[in-house]
Design an enzyme around this catalytic site. Structure first.
Site, mmCIF file in Angstrom:
data_model
loop_
_atom_site.group_PDB
_atom_site.id
_atom_site.type_symbol
_atom_site.label_atom_id
_atom_site.label_comp_id
_atom_site.label_asym_id
_atom_site.label_seq_id
_atom_site.Cartn_x
_atom_site.Cartn_y
_atom_site.Cartn_z
ATOM 1 C CG HIS A 71 -1.504 5.606 4.104
ATOM 2 N ND1 HIS A 71 -0.490 4.900 3.511
ATOM 3 C CD2 HIS A 71 -2.423 4.676 4.455
ATOM 4 C CE1 HIS A 71 -0.793 3.615 3.501
ATOM 5 N NE2 HIS A 71 -1.953 3.460 4.067
ATOM 6 C CE1 TYR A 101 0.049 0.449 1.978
ATOM 7 C CE2 TYR A 101 -0.660 0.081 -0.272
ATOM 8 C CZ TYR A 101 -0.962 0.337 1.045
ATOM 9 O OH TYR A 101 -2.278 0.462 1.427
#
Length: 274
Positions: free
Chosen positions: A105, A47
């Site tokens: 992830h 992110y």
């Protein structure tokens, strides 16, 4: 606030997601969310906002120990040495000393899953992370992680909203006693334009997003991490625990699933049928 108990761990069912939040806005929204009452914060290395998330936590009026903080290691960092470096870098950027939950992830079929999970267990043993889990894992990989490798994972974070049922994954998570964390829970705002959801929301004098979040959190083992850059929406998302959906409305929302998937990195692993 509803709290899930997963393998003895208490986790707030409603969290604050930070995907797409950047810079000072991210920092300010994390601080605002925590001061408002959120105690579950979600971020990830890819992110690019872990430092801002950490500043938001530090600037809040709440002690670090009251926050359940999740971050994730990306699919290109799943070899053991790279995974450890990535996690240590994440903790350094966050400035929190440790993370409560570390997730893979996205799966990477070129790296043996056992190697990644064993490295995560080593990080757990040395206190860098308290708990481990996965994200975007279909049932076949969950079975490998839990039944074949024996990894003590407590969560699988997946896209889940009224248009994507995730029934197979959810059924397995319940059998395994782990949490399913719903990202994109309001389908990137699509629920707010859905006439069927708007009709249901009108019955309760709520927004379609509030009804959707309530529907998700009414389900066993389900948490949700809506992201918003709006303080008003952040506040509204928290106001979902003082009303109950009728069974027929929960069933109507569940029947909206069309297999619509908004996020897909095409990892080479087949999704479960919707």
């Amino acid at each position: 606030m509803k709290v899930l108990k997963v393998n003895g761990v208490e986790i707030p069912a409603l969290g604050f997601g930070t995907w797409r939040l950047r810079g000072r806005l991210c920092q300010d929204m994390v601080q605002f969310a925590i001061d408002l009452g959120y105690r579950h914060i979600d971020t990830a290395a890819i992110y690019g906002n872990e430092e801002e998330v950490g500043h938001g936590i530090a600037d809040s009026s709440v002690d670090r120990g009251e926050i359940f903080l999740t971050t994730k290691v990306g699919p290109n960092s799943l070899k053991p040495d790279a995974l450890k470096r990535s996690t240590e870098d994440s903790v350094r950027r966050l400035g929190t000393g440790y993370v409560d939950l570390l997730l893979i992830h996205w799966p990477n079929i070129d790296v043996p899953l056992a190697d990644s999970l064993n490295a995560m267990r080593e990080l757990q043993a040395d206190g860098t992370v308290r708990h481990i889990g996965v994200s975007n894992f279909p049932v076949v990989l969950l079975r490998e992680a839990i039944e074949e490798i024996g990894a003590p994972i407590i969560a699988n974070q997946v896209e889940y909203h009224p248009y994507l049922s995730q029934n197979h994954v959810l059924d397995y998570c319940r059998r395994a006693g782990i949490m399913l964390t719903a990202y994109c829970p309001v389908a990137e705002g699509r629920v707010n334009k859905d006439p069927d959801l708007l009709r249901i929301a009108d019955k309760y004098e709520r927004s379609a997003a509030q009804v959707t979040l309530r529907w998700l959190l009414d389900q066993d083992c389900v948490a949700a991490i809506p992201m918003t850059s709006s303080p008003e929406h952040c506040r509204d998302n928290l106001k979902i625990f003082d009303f109950d959906l009728a069974p027929e409305d929960r069933a109507a929302i569940a029947a909206m699933a069309t297999g619509t998937r908004l996020i897909d990195m095409h990892t080479g692993v087949d999704w479960d049928p919707d």
